[in-house]
Design an enzyme around this catalytic site. Structure first.
Site, mmCIF file in Angstrom:
data_model
loop_
_atom_site.group_PDB
_atom_site.id
_atom_site.type_symbol
_atom_site.label_atom_id
_atom_site.label_comp_id
_atom_site.label_asym_id
_atom_site.label_seq_id
_atom_site.Cartn_x
_atom_site.Cartn_y
_atom_site.Cartn_z
ATOM 1 N N ARG A 22 -52.399 -5.870 14.921
ATOM 2 C CA ARG A 22 -51.378 -6.934 15.626
ATOM 3 C C ARG A 22 -51.883 -7.683 16.863
ATOM 4 O O ARG A 22 -52.462 -6.916 17.906
ATOM 5 C CB ARG A 22 -50.151 -5.980 16.073
ATOM 6 C CG ARG A 22 -49.324 -6.836 16.970
ATOM 7 C CD ARG A 22 -48.140 -5.927 17.397
ATOM 8 N NE ARG A 22 -47.163 -6.874 18.120
ATOM 9 C CZ ARG A 22 -46.815 -6.601 19.444
ATOM 10 N NH1 ARG A 22 -47.117 -5.705 20.193
ATOM 11 N NH2 ARG A 22 -46.092 -7.461 20.073
ATOM 12 N N HIS A 61 -46.103 -13.830 22.880
ATOM 13 C CA HIS A 61 -45.999 -12.872 23.709
ATOM 14 C C HIS A 61 -46.735 -13.335 25.150
ATOM 15 O O HIS A 61 -47.680 -13.011 25.649
ATOM 16 C CB HIS A 61 -47.525 -12.026 23.231
ATOM 17 C CG HIS A 61 -47.394 -10.494 23.635
ATOM 18 N ND1 HIS A 61 -47.835 -9.385 23.037
ATOM 19 C CD2 HIS A 61 -47.663 -10.110 24.958
ATOM 20 C CE1 HIS A 61 -47.741 -8.296 23.686
ATOM 21 N NE2 HIS A 61 -47.620 -8.529 24.899
ATOM 22 N N GLU A 90 -41.091 -8.281 23.343
ATOM 23 C CA GLU A 90 -40.386 -7.697 24.445
ATOM 24 C C GLU A 90 -39.672 -8.832 25.457
ATOM 25 O O GLU A 90 -39.966 -9.185 26.489
ATOM 26 C CB GLU A 90 -41.347 -7.249 25.758
ATOM 27 C CG GLU A 90 -42.010 -5.712 24.819
ATOM 28 C CD GLU A 90 -42.917 -4.969 25.999
ATOM 29 O OE1 GLU A 90 -43.198 -5.440 27.188
ATOM 30 O OE2 GLU A 90 -43.345 -3.907 25.574
ATOM 31 N N ASN A 150 -41.903 -0.872 21.029
ATOM 32 C CA ASN A 150 -42.977 -0.721 22.060
ATOM 33 C C ASN A 150 -42.254 0.540 22.957
ATOM 34 O O ASN A 150 -41.131 0.207 23.565
ATOM 35 C CB ASN A 150 -43.221 -1.721 23.003
ATOM 36 C CG ASN A 150 -43.911 -3.007 22.227
ATOM 37 O OD1 ASN A 150 -44.044 -2.839 21.135
ATOM 38 N ND2 ASN A 150 -44.113 -4.308 22.788
ATOM 39 N N TYR A 154 -43.521 3.581 26.025
ATOM 40 C CA TYR A 154 -44.462 4.117 26.818
ATOM 41 C C TYR A 154 -43.883 5.178 27.608
ATOM 42 O O TYR A 154 -44.656 6.365 27.846
ATOM 43 C CB TYR A 154 -45.101 3.092 27.637
ATOM 44 C CG TYR A 154 -45.997 2.175 27.005
ATOM 45 C CD1 TYR A 154 -47.217 2.093 26.827
ATOM 46 C CD2 TYR A 154 -45.400 0.748 26.556
ATOM 47 C CE1 TYR A 154 -47.916 1.220 26.461
ATOM 48 C CE2 TYR A 154 -45.990 -0.080 26.228
ATOM 49 C CZ TYR A 154 -47.423 -0.003 25.948
ATOM 50 O OH TYR A 154 -48.153 -0.949 25.257
ATOM 51 N N GLU A 204 -46.507 -0.818 19.660
ATOM 52 C CA GLU A 204 -47.076 -0.527 20.916
ATOM 53 C C GLU A 204 -46.930 0.729 21.564
ATOM 54 O O GLU A 204 -45.672 1.036 21.666
ATOM 55 C CB GLU A 204 -46.959 -1.544 22.145
ATOM 56 C CG GLU A 204 -47.714 -3.038 22.147
ATOM 57 C CD GLU A 204 -47.354 -3.699 23.183
ATOM 58 O OE1 GLU A 204 -47.009 -3.328 24.297
ATOM 59 O OE2 GLU A 204 -47.164 -4.705 23.121
HETATM 60 C C1 FCB Z 1 -46.343 -4.250 27.322
HETATM 61 C C2 FCB Z 1 -46.915 -5.694 26.758
HETATM 62 C C3 FCB Z 1 -48.207 -5.402 26.452
HETATM 63 C C4 FCB Z 1 -48.984 -4.348 27.618
HETATM 64 C C5 FCB Z 1 -48.434 -3.104 27.646
HETATM 65 C C6 FCB Z 1 -49.142 -2.374 28.526
HETATM 66 O O1 FCB Z 1 -45.061 -4.242 28.102
HETATM 67 O O2 FCB Z 1 -46.170 -6.046 25.582
HETATM 68 O O3 FCB Z 1 -49.009 -6.816 26.622
HETATM 69 O O4 FCB Z 1 -49.668 -5.087 28.755
HETATM 70 O O5 FCB Z 1 -46.909 -3.440 28.197
#
Ligand code: FCB
Length: 455
Positions: free
Chosen positions: A77, A121, A167, A293, A295, A355
């Site tokens: 990607r 992006h 995002e 995405n 985290y 992500e």
């Molecule tokens: C996300 C972004 C990506 C990267 C990660 C850590 O928010 O999409 O570009 O910076 O965080």
């Protein structure tokens, strides 16, 4: 611990974004982006870093594709830089910019790697920011569609997987409300217009991409995270609901239900973006997949510091929990929660985790300090992070979530926006002074997982 394997048709990929890796910002006719300008603002980026050279991927893409092939990565990607394709945003097309991506796609296909292309992006052509205020203005939507048509016309014979926006929440809020990302504004009204206009642009782009490339699979990538409360009080519960509507439901409801969440919308009041007739139907144009995405999670509490919302999304950070170098809590079950929510509340669309990954402090061991032969990067915390999140993804898959694939963030260390180069997310280490790539232990671990899953 049990060994982890996925179904044979599950796709394992790696993700990057143009401004974070390419460098070569003045080459082959590329125009400036809002990030080139933002990086010049004193104090905006940690260490005064910029994306001017980054990982020099623009010149080293063949080597980077070879690393992916070596690891067995099945999909890549990446994002196209709009300022390379149409340097002033909505003027003349720059064929040299498109050629670069055409060569990259050929290189990928030659290596047996499926391209997933993100069209936006965050690196908006600076000219559009200056001329229209970027996505504040609906003329930016038209410019976006013109750019998309160019890209899909040239790459659509070989690229079948398209992601319109990355995002939109982060772009709108960090860039236009908090001012910590480009274009660096702190204007709430502008932020919500930018959020809405990105969604409208997305909806139109879905139809456009399918017209140009009839066998395309088109989706959008959202940053989704569970919002939990710092305690169980009714006030906290209201803050949690508001924060969840602002972060997750604003986008999910618009895309999958054609409406913005009511309580949040009422609270927005004078900050509401102008919604034209037909907008919500356009936004809710069915997609082929949703990119997620994830985290971490958020802990919300009541706060009087940000009227009219009255919540704080990053309340307390319990000291007993584990945090990454970004200060983000390691919370793998949050990925499970998000996947099951999309399955249960939004009609179980096909999903890719576009992500997931972690920044930790990495150091080269062995070899020379500058990454000579024998150099290694041991990153057991990243391996544990990825293993934990992938187990939760696997659980959701087993419980009926239509999860098709997973892209690790990131293929390699890169320019982490306002954090500059200090935060390393890669499964491949980049030694910036020499641009040497060193596969980290996590990269080897990922290669092993892919090989085991493919039998
Ligand atoms: C996300 C972004 C990506 C990267 C990660 C850590 O928010 O999409 O570009 O910076 O965080």
């Amino acid at each position: 611990m049990d060994s982890l394997t996925f179904p044979r048709d599950f796709i394992f990929g790696a993700a990057t974004a143009s401004y974070q890796i390419e460098g070569a910002v003045w080459e082959d006719g590329r125009g400036p982006s809002i990030w080139d300008q933002f990086c010049r603002r004193p104090g905006a980026i940690s260490g005064g870093d910029t994306g001017e050279v980054a990982c020099d991927h623009y010149h080293r893409y063949r080597q980077d594709v070879a690393v992916m092939r070596e690891l067995g990565v099945q999909a890549y990607r990446f994002s196209v830089a709009w300022p390379r394709v149409i340097p002033d945003g909505d003027g003349a097309v720059n064929p040299a910019g498109l050629d670069h991506y055409s060569r990259l796609v050929d290189e990928l296909l030659g290596a047996g790697i499926t391209p997933f292309v993100t069209l936006f992006h965050w690196d908006l052509p600076l000219a559009l920011q200056q001329r229209y205020g970027g996505f504040t203005d609906r003329r930016c939507i038209d410019a976006f569609l013109k750019y998309v048509e160019q890209v899909v016309t040239v790459l659509g014979d070989r690229v079948k997987n398209w992601i319109t926006f990355n995002e939109p929440w982060v772009y709108a809020v960090l860039g236009h409300l908090l001012g910590v990302h480009a274009p660096g504004l702190r204007k709430p009204r502008v932020a919500f217009r930018v959020a809405h206009h990105q969604l409208v642009a997305h909806g139109h782009a879905v139809g456009l991409i399918r017209r140009v490339c009839p066998d395309a699979q088109v989706g959008i990538t959202l940053n989704l995270a569970p919002v939990h409360g710092v305690d169980h009080s009714p006030g906290t519960a209201r803050a949690v609901e508001m924060a969840d509507q602002a972060l997750n439901r604003f986008f999910l409801d618009a895309l999958f239900r054609g409406s913005y969440p009511q309580r949040f919308w009422r609270r927005l009041s004078v900050l509401r973006p102008p919604v034209r007739s037909g907008d919500m139907e356009t936004i809710a144009t069915p997609v082929d997949f949703l990119g997620i995405n994830n985290y971490t999670r958020h802990l919300a509490r009541r706060s009087f510091s940000n009227p009219p919302f009255f919540f704080d999304m990053d309340g307390t950070t319990p000291p007993e929990r584990e945090y990454t170098a970004m200060g983000w809590e390691v919370y793998p079950q949050g990925l499970y929660e998000v996947l099951m929510r999309v399955k249960n509340e939004y009609g179980n669309p096909p999903v890719y985790i576009t992500e997931n990954g972690a920044a930790f402090t990495d150091a080269i061991a062995g070899g020379d300090d500058d990454g000579g032969a024998g150099a290694r990067v041991e990153d057991p915390r990243r391996v544990a992070y990825l293993d934990g999140y992938l187990r939760c993804a696997h659980q959701a898959l087993g419980e009926g979530c239509d999860l098709r694939g997973y892209f690790v963030w990131s293929l390699m260390d890169n320019f982490e926006w306002a954090e500059g180069y200090a935060k390393r997310f890669g499964i491949v280490y980049v030694d910036y002074p020499t641009q040497r790539r060193i596969v980290k232990a996590s990269g080897r671990w990922y290669a092993g997982l892919i090989a085991a899953s493919r039998g």
